[in-house]
Every structure is written in structure tokens, then in C-alpha cells.
Design an enzyme around this catalytic site. Structure first.
Site, mmCIF file in Angstrom:
data_model
loop_
_atom_site.group_PDB
_atom_site.id
_atom_site.type_symbol
_atom_site.label_atom_id
_atom_site.label_comp_id
_atom_site.label_asym_id
_atom_site.label_seq_id
_atom_site.Cartn_x
_atom_site.Cartn_y
_atom_site.Cartn_z
ATOM 1 N N HIS A 20 -7.094 4.193 6.290
ATOM 2 C CA HIS A 20 -6.323 3.833 5.088
ATOM 3 C C HIS A 20 -5.550 5.047 4.572
ATOM 4 C CE1 HIS A 20 -5.107 1.227 1.872
ATOM 5 N NE2 HIS A 20 -5.608 2.024 0.944
ATOM 6 N N HIS A 22 -5.979 -8.000 -2.488
ATOM 7 C CA HIS A 22 -6.218 -8.388 -1.091
ATOM 8 C C HIS A 22 -7.470 -9.253 -1.019
ATOM 9 C CE1 HIS A 22 -3.822 -4.727 -0.738
ATOM 10 N NE2 HIS A 22 -3.387 -5.228 0.393
ATOM 11 N N ASN A 73 1.127 2.673 10.969
ATOM 12 C CA ASN A 73 0.259 3.141 12.060
ATOM 13 C C ASN A 73 0.471 2.263 13.282
ATOM 14 O OD1 ASN A 73 -1.302 1.127 10.255
ATOM 15 N ND2 ASN A 73 -2.459 1.058 12.175
ATOM 16 N N SER A 115 0.801 -1.233 0.000
ATOM 17 C CA SER A 115 0.000 0.000 0.000
ATOM 18 C C SER A 115 0.829 1.276 0.000
ATOM 19 C CB SER A 115 -0.902 0.053 1.235
ATOM 20 O OG SER A 115 -1.880 -0.936 1.162
ATOM 21 N N MET A 169 -2.970 -7.121 6.298
ATOM 22 C CA MET A 169 -4.043 -7.799 5.554
ATOM 23 C C MET A 169 -3.509 -8.431 4.271
ATOM 24 S SD MET A 169 -6.961 -4.879 6.046
ATOM 25 C CE MET A 169 -7.192 -4.060 7.623
ATOM 26 N N SER A 170 -2.203 -8.664 4.224
ATOM 27 C CA SER A 170 -1.645 -9.262 2.993
ATOM 28 C C SER A 170 -0.493 -10.193 3.354
ATOM 29 C CB SER A 170 -1.182 -8.153 2.050
ATOM 30 O OG SER A 170 -0.136 -7.398 2.634
ATOM 31 N N ALA A 198 2.436 -2.711 4.195
ATOM 32 C CA ALA A 198 2.171 -1.732 5.245
ATOM 33 C C ALA A 198 1.567 -2.500 6.416
ATOM 34 C CB ALA A 198 1.180 -0.696 4.726
ATOM 35 N N HIS A 237 -2.760 0.995 -5.063
ATOM 36 C CA HIS A 237 -2.297 -0.228 -5.736
ATOM 37 C C HIS A 237 -2.549 -0.114 -7.240
ATOM 38 C CE1 HIS A 237 -1.387 -2.812 -2.240
ATOM 39 N NE2 HIS A 237 -2.141 -1.895 -1.645
ATOM 40 N N TYR A 289 -9.737 -9.059 1.085
ATOM 41 C CA TYR A 289 -10.918 -8.245 1.444
ATOM 42 C C TYR A 289 -11.595 -7.603 0.241
ATOM 43 C CZ TYR A 289 -7.639 -4.234 1.348
ATOM 44 O OH TYR A 289 -6.708 -3.309 0.982
ATOM 45 N N GLU A 290 -10.918 -7.654 -0.919
ATOM 46 C CA GLU A 290 -11.556 -7.078 -2.116
ATOM 47 C C GLU A 290 -12.655 -8.003 -2.647
ATOM 48 O OE1 GLU A 290 -8.675 -5.135 -5.016
ATOM 49 O OE2 GLU A 290 -7.279 -5.911 -3.528
HETATM 50 N N1 HPA Z 1 -4.195 -3.627 10.990
HETATM 51 C C1 HPA Z 1 -4.282 -4.483 9.952
HETATM 52 N N2 HPA Z 1 -3.730 -4.255 8.784
HETATM 53 C C2 HPA Z 1 -3.038 -3.130 8.600
HETATM 54 C C3 HPA Z 1 -2.903 -2.189 9.642
HETATM 55 C C4 HPA Z 1 -3.510 -2.454 10.888
HETATM 56 O O1 HPA Z 1 -3.435 -1.656 11.850
HETATM 57 N N3 HPA Z 1 -2.150 -1.174 9.139
HETATM 58 C C5 HPA Z 1 -1.842 -1.488 7.856
HETATM 59 N N4 HPA Z 1 -2.373 -2.678 7.524
#
Ligand code: HPA
Length: 266
Positions: free
Chosen positions: A241, A77, A229, A24, A205-206, A107, A55, A79-80
Site C-alpha cells: 500500500h 472500500h 504497481n 488512494s 479494490m474500488s 489506483a 483517504h 475491505y474496510e
Molecule cells: N491489486 C488490487 N488492487 C490494487 C492493486 C493491485 O495490484 N494496486 C492498487 N490497487
């Protein structure tokens, strides 16, 4: 991939050795990259195009630090809403192209309180909390042993190289455990406390489906995460995001610098 399609899409006699999948907000700012070809994912048969902002969905073929590389700008991902087969489309293509080493970036949110925004984490192991696995049904697509050993799935040698290079560049770096969730919602504070007890240092998430698929195909893997983060409850800030993309962009230069040096020393 069928031979005639490969011939049509990819430059003749170009066999990349190293694949790089960028996460990301991590653009393409490799200063030493000489691009030979750019292929939009939409032009690759069977590929789907990422829908997540940050992306782009483009494959760059070229040379970096005198090595032939394939750089995947953007990933799919889970989640898509795509099936796992599409989530690992880049890894499958990397295997088809004859790539032996895969560098994955992502990320992540930090659970480990000693981590800081913008720092790098060399992934030493993972916890798959996605509730699925890309090798489910894979046997029908590719010949191979579905029961893949995952001990030391992140190459110890590549981890050592990455840590040494980062320290040489005076970058803040740690070695940590990546916990993968499906997303797309971020975790609750209670979930973060639970994953902390399980031994996770960072959340994402990847990466994990790609690592599993890569090990199935026999590729050596390096996982590099960028802390974009702090996870829910670790800091008072809320997760978004936009923040992930902003931090990804802000710290992409050190990330590409270290990747370039890693590629040189492989
Ligand atoms: N949680 C899950 N996936 C992420 C995060 C997070 O805080 N930051 C970037 N991808």
C-alpha cells in the site's frame, strides 16, 4: 437527503453538475479549483469516514474550469468491513445533489504487460470479481430498477474525450478493462494469471460498486485509473500500500491536469 439537512450543509443555490471521486493517495492539487465549501464526511448524516491511509474523507464543493463540481476526497472500500450501502455513499449523495456526470479515479495494479507505472488507463469495461453487488437490497432504500443494464456502463463519449485530451497533453494512456476484487490482500500470481485469461488489464479494490450504483441512479460515468504497481508475477517487485500511495502522489499532477481539461470539455 432531507431538505433541511441539505440547506444546513450545502451552500445555497449551489448545484454541482460534475462529481469527482479521488482514489488512494490522490490529493487535492487541482490548480484551478475555487473552493466554496469543505465538508468533512463526519458532518454528513449517514456517512462513515474512510479508515484507509490516503483517504482523508472530505467533500469539496467549488468551481473547476467554470463548472460546478463536488470533489470527494476519499472513498470507502468494501475491505474496510462496511456494508456496500456505505461503499457507495458518495455516489448516492452525488445523485441527491443532482450531479449528472461522475468521474471516478482509482489506483490500480497492472496485469497488461505493456502498461507502465504512473500511466493512466481509461476504463472501457469491468469484471466484478468482488463477489457482491451494491444493488443487493438497494430497492428498499431507493426507488428504481435493480436489474440495471451494464452494457457500455462507461460513457463512450467521455472515454473519447479523455483519450483525446491525454494524447494532446502527451500523456501515456491506454484503454483497458478493470477487474475489481474485494482485497485487502493483493492477488496471488495464479489469480493474476486467471484474471489475465478473463480479459482484465488492471486490478483494483474500488470503482466497480460505484459504477454500478451510478448507473442505477442514471449518472454518466468516466473511470480513470492510475497504474501504481505491477501485479503479482508481472514484475518481481512485491505489492504494498505504501508503494500505491507513493506512486499515486507522484503522478497526481498529470491526473488532476487531465481531469481539469475533461471537466472543461463536458
Ligand atoms: N491489486 C488490487 N488492487 C490494487 C492493486 C493491485 O495490484 N494496486 C492498487 N490497487
Amino acid at each position: 437527503m432531507q431538505k433541511h439537512l441539505r440547506k444546513k450543509l450545502f451552500p445555497k443555490d449551489f448545484t454541482p453538475e460534475i462529481g469527482i471521486i479521488l482514489g488512494s493517495g490522490m490529493g487535492q492539487s487541482f490548480s484551478g479549483l475555487k473552493i466554496i465549501a469543505q465538508i468533512p464526511y463526519a458532518a454528513i448524516p449517514g456517512f462513515v469516514v474512510p479508515t484507509t491511509p490516503g483517504h482523508p474523507g472530505k467533500l469539496l464543493l467549488g468551481t473547476l474550469a467554470e463548472k460546478k463540481v463536488a470533489i470527494f476526497l476519499g472513498r470507502i472500500h468494501y475491505y474496510e468491513g462496511f456494508p456496500m450501502e456505505k461503499v457507495v455513499q458518495t455516489v448516492k449523495l452525488a445523485g441527491d445533489l443532482g450531479i449528472k456526470t461522475l468521474i471516478l479515479t482509482a489506483a490500480v495494479g497492472a496485469i497488461n504487460k505493456s502498461y507502465r507505472m504512473g500511466q493512466l488507463v481509461v476504463i472501457k469495461d469491468h469484471i466484478n470479481a468482488m463477489g457482491t453487488n451494491p444493488l443487493i437490497g438497494m430497492r428498499s432504500l431507493v426507488d428504481g430498477d435493480q436489474f440495471v443494464d451494464m452494457t457500455d456502463c462507461y460513457s463512450k463519449q467521455l472515454q473519447k474525450i479523455a483519450l483525446k485530451i491525454a494524447r494532446g497533453l502527451r500523456m501515456r494512456i491506454a484503454s483497458g478493462v478493470y477487474c475489481a476484487v474485494s482485497g485487502p490482500s493483493y492477488e496471488t500470481k495464479s489469480e493474476i494469471r486467471a484474471y489475465q485469461v478473463l480479459g482484465a488489464d488492471v486490478m483494483g479494490m474500488s470503482m466497480v460498486p460505484e459504477v454500478i450504483a451510478a448507473r442505477f441512479l442514471g449518472l454518466e460515468v468516466l473511470g480513470l485509473a492510475l497504474v501504481t504497481n505491477m501485479c503479482a508475477g508481472i514484475s518481481k517487485e512485491k505489492c504494498s500500500h505504501e508503494e500505491v500511495l507513493k506512486t499515486g502522489k507522484q503522478f497526481q499532477i498529470p491526473l488532476t491536469q487531465i481531469i481539469e481539461q475533461i471537466v472543461r470539455s463536458i
